[in-house]
Design a protein around this motif. Sequence first.
Motif, PDB file in Angstrom:
ATOM      1  N   ALA A  48       0.832  -1.211   0.000  1.00  0.00           N
ATOM      2  CA  ALA A  48       0.000   0.000   0.000  1.00  0.00           C
ATOM      3  C   ALA A  48       0.864   1.258   0.000  1.00  0.00           C
ATOM      4  O   ALA A  48       0.614   2.205  -0.773  1.00  0.00           O
ATOM      5  CB  ALA A  48      -0.940  -0.009   1.198  1.00  0.00           C
ATOM      6  N   ARG A  51       2.593   1.639  -3.348  1.00  0.00           N
ATOM      7  CA  ARG A  51       1.656   2.101  -4.382  1.00  0.00           C
ATOM      8  C   ARG A  51       1.575   3.621  -4.412  1.00  0.00           C
ATOM      9  O   ARG A  51       1.631   4.253  -5.460  1.00  0.00           O
ATOM     10  CB  ARG A  51       0.280   1.493  -4.136  1.00  0.00           C
ATOM     11  CG  ARG A  51      -0.757   1.833  -5.198  1.00  0.00           C
ATOM     12  CD  ARG A  51      -2.121   1.314  -4.800  1.00  0.00           C
ATOM     13  NE  ARG A  51      -2.123  -0.129  -4.629  1.00  0.00           N
ATOM     14  CZ  ARG A  51      -2.550  -0.760  -3.533  1.00  0.00           C
ATOM     15  NH1 ARG A  51      -3.027  -0.059  -2.502  1.00  0.00           N
ATOM     16  NH2 ARG A  51      -2.524  -2.077  -3.457  1.00  0.00           N
ATOM     17  N   TRP A  79      -4.116  -7.180  -4.633  1.00  0.00           N
ATOM     18  CA  TRP A  79      -3.678  -5.796  -4.840  1.00  0.00           C
ATOM     19  C   TRP A  79      -3.943  -5.280  -6.256  1.00  0.00           C
ATOM     20  O   TRP A  79      -3.774  -4.094  -6.517  1.00  0.00           O
ATOM     21  CB  TRP A  79      -2.178  -5.692  -4.551  1.00  0.00           C
ATOM     22  CG  TRP A  79      -1.799  -6.317  -3.253  1.00  0.00           C
ATOM     23  CD1 TRP A  79      -1.970  -5.791  -2.003  1.00  0.00           C
ATOM     24  CD2 TRP A  79      -1.199  -7.606  -3.067  1.00  0.00           C
ATOM     25  NE1 TRP A  79      -1.515  -6.663  -1.045  1.00  0.00           N
ATOM     26  CE2 TRP A  79      -1.034  -7.796  -1.665  1.00  0.00           C
ATOM     27  CE3 TRP A  79      -0.776  -8.619  -3.930  1.00  0.00           C
ATOM     28  CZ2 TRP A  79      -0.477  -8.944  -1.124  1.00  0.00           C
ATOM     29  CZ3 TRP A  79      -0.230  -9.775  -3.394  1.00  0.00           C
ATOM     30  CH2 TRP A  79      -0.078  -9.924  -2.006  1.00  0.00           C
ATOM     31  N   ASP A  82      -6.594  -2.252  -6.927  1.00  0.00           N
ATOM     32  CA  ASP A  82      -6.143  -0.984  -6.353  1.00  0.00           C
ATOM     33  C   ASP A  82      -4.922  -0.447  -7.090  1.00  0.00           C
ATOM     34  O   ASP A  82      -4.787   0.769  -7.287  1.00  0.00           O
ATOM     35  CB  ASP A  82      -5.815  -1.159  -4.870  1.00  0.00           C
ATOM     36  CG  ASP A  82      -7.061  -1.352  -4.010  1.00  0.00           C
ATOM     37  OD1 ASP A  82      -8.160  -0.975  -4.462  1.00  0.00           O
ATOM     38  OD2 ASP A  82      -6.930  -1.896  -2.891  1.00  0.00           O
ATOM     39  N   ASP A  83      -4.027  -1.346  -7.487  1.00  0.00           N
ATOM     40  CA  ASP A  83      -2.852  -0.923  -8.263  1.00  0.00           C
ATOM     41  C   ASP A  83      -3.279  -0.270  -9.573  1.00  0.00           C
ATOM     42  O   ASP A  83      -2.741   0.780  -9.976  1.00  0.00           O
ATOM     43  CB  ASP A  83      -1.958  -2.124  -8.577  1.00  0.00           C
ATOM     44  CG  ASP A  83      -1.174  -2.628  -7.379  1.00  0.00           C
ATOM     45  OD1 ASP A  83      -1.190  -1.965  -6.327  1.00  0.00           O
ATOM     46  OD2 ASP A  83      -0.561  -3.702  -7.503  1.00  0.00           O
ATOM     47  N   ARG A  85      -6.118   1.191 -10.344  1.00  0.00           N
ATOM     48  CA  ARG A  85      -6.758   2.490 -10.120  1.00  0.00           C
ATOM     49  C   ARG A  85      -5.721   3.572  -9.820  1.00  0.00           C
ATOM     50  O   ARG A  85      -5.793   4.694 -10.352  1.00  0.00           O
ATOM     51  CB  ARG A  85      -7.771   2.385  -8.985  1.00  0.00           C
ATOM     52  CG  ARG A  85      -9.077   1.722  -9.395  1.00  0.00           C
ATOM     53  CD  ARG A  85     -10.144   1.888  -8.320  1.00  0.00           C
ATOM     54  NE  ARG A  85      -9.839   1.082  -7.140  1.00  0.00           N
ATOM     55  CZ  ARG A  85     -10.267  -0.167  -6.968  1.00  0.00           C
ATOM     56  NH1 ARG A  85     -11.004  -0.751  -7.903  1.00  0.00           N
ATOM     57  NH2 ARG A  85      -9.968  -0.830  -5.869  1.00  0.00           N
ATOM     58  N   ALA A  86      -4.740   3.239  -8.993  1.00  0.00           N
ATOM     59  CA  ALA A  86      -3.706   4.215  -8.658  1.00  0.00           C
ATOM     60  C   ALA A  86      -2.852   4.556  -9.877  1.00  0.00           C
ATOM     61  O   ALA A  86      -2.493   5.722 -10.100  1.00  0.00           O
ATOM     62  CB  ALA A  86      -2.822   3.679  -7.531  1.00  0.00           C
ATOM     63  N   ALA A 116     -11.135   3.644 -14.778  1.00  0.00           N
ATOM     64  CA  ALA A 116     -10.453   4.416 -13.740  1.00  0.00           C
ATOM     65  C   ALA A 116      -9.953   5.763 -14.242  1.00  0.00           C
ATOM     66  O   ALA A 116      -9.325   6.511 -13.484  1.00  0.00           O
ATOM     67  CB  ALA A 116      -9.289   3.607 -13.171  1.00  0.00           C
TER      68      ALA A 116
END
Length: 291
Positions: A48, A51, A79, A82-83, A85-86, A116
């Motif tokens: 996290a 990222r 993960w 979320d990866d 999206r970031a 995203a």
Amino acid sequence: MSDAILRPRRSVLYMPGANERALEKAKSLPADALILDLEDAVAPDAKADARMRVAAAAASGEYGYREVTIRVNAPGTAWHADDLRAAAEAGPDAVVVPKVESAETVREVERALEAAGAPDHTALWAMVETPRAMLDARAVAAAGERLTVLVMGTNDLAKELHAEHVPGRAPLLTGLSLALLAARESGKVILDGVYNDVKNPEGFEAECVQGRQFGFDGKTLIHPSQVEPCNRVFAPSTEQIARSRRIIDAFDEATREGRGVVTVDGRLIENLHVEDARRILALAEALDGRG
């Protein structure tokens, strides 16, 4: 030839996303491209934080000419979403996705990036590193509009094959060739896998030469010491540049004079040689000033 094909990617260096000093050091390294890694180089409890650090680095605009990409965790992991999206929000040059084995995975990742809000300039690089990926490389390479680069994952491929790492890479040649064929048919860039023994520069350079001879556009790297020799091997040599100019000049002169046969240095020249000469000169021009 498209800009994606002509952009130099001789040296593509993995940088651990959890290591702030490494991300800072990458700004001064002469690599053509960087893979800011959230996968293998990052422990589960650090993912996290890594990222956020990698997304900030990719969005910073502080890496100069270097192509900046983010390697997310593989589809199916805790993960991955979320990866993505970031990474989409950070807008790097590309998102590198490991363990791509099918055209549907490419399409799923593209849909996720678009949902995203990934900018149009953020491409997709697909890592092919399993027997299934080798056998389906043609479908993978042709699957998506964002997909511009195939990345060989030779360590994982060797593991899946129960193969040994040996000089010359004989156990991997079939897989390397299948992926190369797929990339070239679809007009995509393809990068060779990593070389693990950072204490063996002679072995590393020999594998770079092999990769260049095969037709790879560049090589992925695991240590900064590998960047400069890789750049040298994958760059057009002075001799290649001079010969390419002679080929183009001779062909243009023959065309003006209406001659159908052209020879340079005693060898017959055809359209395919001219196309290759133009590609070499275009790459040399793109590299001018990089070293």
